[in-house]
Design a protein around this motif. Structure first.
Motif, PDB file in Angstrom:
ATOM      1  N   ILE A 176       0.834  -1.205   0.000  1.00 54.45           N
ATOM      2  CA  ILE A 176       0.000   0.000   0.000  1.00 54.45           C
ATOM      3  C   ILE A 176       0.871   1.258   0.000  1.00 54.45           C
ATOM      4  CG2 ILE A 176      -1.703   1.325   1.311  1.00 54.45           C
ATOM      5  CD1 ILE A 176      -2.859  -1.162   0.033  1.00 54.45           C
TER       6      ILE A 176
ATOM      7  N   LYS B 237       1.450   4.244  -2.945  1.00 52.90           N
ATOM      8  CA  LYS B 237       1.148   5.651  -2.721  1.00 52.90           C
ATOM      9  C   LYS B 237       2.348   6.536  -3.063  1.00 52.90           C
ATOM     10  CE  LYS B 237      -2.566   5.051   0.613  1.00 52.90           C
ATOM     11  NZ  LYS B 237      -3.562   5.703  -0.266  1.00 52.90           N
TER      12      LYS B 237
ATOM     13  N   ARG C 124      -7.045  10.623   3.648  1.00 53.50           N
ATOM     14  CA  ARG C 124      -7.003   9.759   2.469  1.00 53.50           C
ATOM     15  C   ARG C 124      -6.050   8.583   2.611  1.00 53.50           C
ATOM     16  NH1 ARG C 124      -6.912  14.867   0.027  1.00 53.50           N
ATOM     17  NH2 ARG C 124      -4.673  14.646  -0.375  1.00 53.50           N
ATOM     18  N   ASP C 125      -5.078   8.682   3.516  1.00 48.44           N
ATOM     19  CA  ASP C 125      -4.054   7.636   3.602  1.00 48.44           C
ATOM     20  C   ASP C 125      -4.022   6.933   4.957  1.00 48.44           C
ATOM     21  OD1 ASP C 125      -3.132   8.277   0.994  1.00 48.44           O
ATOM     22  OD2 ASP C 125      -2.024   9.965   1.801  1.00 48.44           O
TER      23      ASP C 125
ATOM     24  N   ILE D 144      -6.010   6.915   7.691  1.00 44.40           N
ATOM     25  CA  ILE D 144      -7.223   6.239   8.157  1.00 44.40           C
ATOM     26  C   ILE D 144      -7.508   4.966   7.354  1.00 44.40           C
ATOM     27  CG2 ILE D 144      -9.735   6.437   8.329  1.00 44.40           C
ATOM     28  CD1 ILE D 144      -9.374   9.281   9.260  1.00 44.40           C
ATOM     29  N   PRO D 145      -7.487   5.010   6.001  1.00 41.56           N
ATOM     30  CA  PRO D 145      -7.717   3.745   5.264  1.00 41.56           C
ATOM     31  C   PRO D 145      -6.692   2.664   5.581  1.00 41.56           C
ATOM     32  CG  PRO D 145      -7.957   5.632   3.807  1.00 41.56           C
ATOM     33  CD  PRO D 145      -7.408   6.153   5.092  1.00 41.56           C
ATOM     34  N   ILE D 146      -5.408   3.047   5.700  1.00 42.85           N
ATOM     35  CA  ILE D 146      -4.373   2.064   6.035  1.00 42.85           C
ATOM     36  C   ILE D 146      -4.625   1.490   7.428  1.00 42.85           C
ATOM     37  CG2 ILE D 146      -1.911   1.770   6.497  1.00 42.85           C
ATOM     38  CD1 ILE D 146      -1.385   3.870   4.316  1.00 42.85           C
TER      39      ILE D 146
ATOM     40  N   LEU E 224      -7.480   1.178   8.925  1.00 42.47           N
ATOM     41  CA  LEU E 224      -8.624   0.265   8.872  1.00 42.47           C
ATOM     42  C   LEU E 224      -8.230  -1.104   8.330  1.00 42.47           C
ATOM     43  CD1 LEU E 224     -11.448   2.669   7.596  1.00 42.47           C
ATOM     44  CD2 LEU E 224     -11.182   1.702   9.894  1.00 42.47           C
ATOM     45  N   LEU E 225      -7.319  -1.120   7.353  1.00 37.62           N
ATOM     46  CA  LEU E 225      -6.858  -2.396   6.795  1.00 37.62           C
ATOM     47  C   LEU E 225      -6.110  -3.222   7.851  1.00 37.62           C
ATOM     48  CD1 LEU E 225      -5.647  -1.169   3.295  1.00 37.62           C
ATOM     49  CD2 LEU E 225      -7.612  -2.643   3.758  1.00 37.62           C
TER      50      LEU E 225
END
Length: 402
Positions: free
Chosen positions: A122, A126, A135-136, A138-140, A142-143
């Motif tokens: 990931i 990026k 954008r970066d 928080i999504p990471i 969550l994964l």
């Protein structure tokens, strides 16, 4: 292949070989008189043979292939975690094992390497000078939160926390903004401090509620000896109290191999696995413990050097994730026996008895060695990067500034 074998870092190989000797001899010391555990040192030797096969196999495999197929590896790892939630065998209070004939697989251990590979993929994709929080980060996060929840559900706090440390280490090298990092540190530190104070102040109320609802009451048995020892029962304090006494009795040079008073009489549980540092400290003293820590320092130092010498971006991400994992395990395992950390089921890397943990740790070192062997090349087959270029604005004369 022969050329790659010659290029390996043999300091790392030598350290791993020394750790194998320490592990097998320590396990032999505390299991030789136990009819149920006798022969564990032989099993550990077999695990080490498999571990070295994994080490050399991963070393000769181009690590960029792992990144290329990271999504499939991640999904496969999640499938294993989901499987043990419903069909896993229970061992030492954790429903996180898959029985494979005489061998037991622990997917939570396997997923540590899986998470490192996937988060590297990931962050590599990026390729940003700084990560955006929304954008970066928080999504990471969550994964990484998905496997964290799955592992917490099977009652494996130690491995779940390792996922958090891996995430933080990779976000750090992935160029998270300093302000975001500071805010995160302040929030985490404040939450931990506030949580500890609340736990101490409202201990009796929390205990009554958890016992009434039957919610993770065994966690309190591990936290109480650390935070509120005066309220912990003798049974709850038994493990850590005897571990501290054993470590202290080791003195400077220890009581002698196979002569440890506490570890040889069974006063310290699990001296062949999670508590193996206590055996080393009591029988070899401060000197023996320091030698072990020195070996860890050399290993991590060599890993950092390999990361610095790598000319390709993905390699250092992998190594930082692996270093973060090892540092957490070392600090947590040793810290819980000297009163710095709560008692959790976390192994001491390369030393504690355990097939899955050892083989995964050796595979991780193989990935590091692969970075050394292949990290001087740029692979065009890797996923495309998101590139950010600054285009110079034309001057009023219509010329591009030089």
């Amino acid at each position: 292949m022969l050329q790659n074998i010659k290029k390996m870092d043999y300091v790392v190989v030598a350290v791993l070989a020394v750790m194998m000797i320490i592990s097998i001899s320590s396990i032999y010391s505390v299991t030789i008189g136990d009819p149920e555990l006798q022969g564990s040192h032989t099993k550990m030797l077999k695990f080490y043979i498999l571990g070295f096969i994994a080490f050399f196999g991963m070393s000769l495999l181009d690590y960029r292939l792992l990144i290329k197929y990271a999504v499939y590896i991640y999904l496969g790892g999640l499938a294993l975690l989901a499987y043990v939630m419903f069909f896993g065998a229970t061992l030492n209070g954790s429903k996180g094992w898959i029985r494979l004939s005489s061998f037991s697989l622990q997917p939570a251990e396997v997923f540590k390497l899986v998470l490192i590979i996937f988060l590297t993929f990931i962050l590599f994709r990026k390729n940003k000078p700084q990560l955006s929080f929304i954008r970066d980060v928080i999504p990471i996060g969550l994964l990484a939160f998905i496997p964290f929840v799955l592992v917490m559900a099977i009652n494996d706090l130690g491995n779940a926390l390792s996922y958090v440390i891996i995430l933080l280490g990779l976000l750090w090298i992935g160029h998270v903004k300093i302000t975001h990092m500071l805010i995160g540190v302040v929030l985490v530190a404040g939450s931990v401090f506030g949580g500890i104070q609340a736990y101490i102040h409202y201990h009796d109320d929390i205990k009554a509620f958890m016992e009434e609802k039957d919610i993770r009451t065994h966690w309190m048995a591990r936290i109480d000896p650390w935070l509120v020892p005066e309220k912990a029962s003798k049974d709850d304090s038994y493990h850590t109290a005897n571990a501290k006494l054993a470590i202290a009795s080791g003195g400077m040079s220890g009581e002698g191999y196979m002569q440890g008073t506490s570890v040889q009489t069974g006063r310290v549980p699990y001296t062949y696995s999670d508590s193996i540092f206590v055996q080393i400290a009591e029988e070899f003293g401060f000197i023996g413990s320091s030698v072990l820590l020195l070996l860890y320092f050399i290993l991590i130092h060599r890993m950092v050097l390999i990361a610095l010498e790598c000319r390709e971006r993905a390699g250092p991400f992998l190594i930082v994730g692996i270093v973060s994992m090892f540092l957490y395990q070392i600090f947590e395992n040793i810290g819980m026996f000297i009163g710095l950390m709560p008692l959790t089921g976390i192994t001491l890397p390369f030393i504690s008895f355990g097939g899955t943990s050892l083989i995964i740790n050796m595979a991780c070192m193989g990935v590091v060695m692969s970075v050394k062997l292949y990290g001087q090349e740029i692979d065009e087959d890797l996923p495309e990067l998101n590139t950010y270029r600054t285009v110079a604005k034309p001057s009023h004369s219509g010329e591009i500034p030089g």
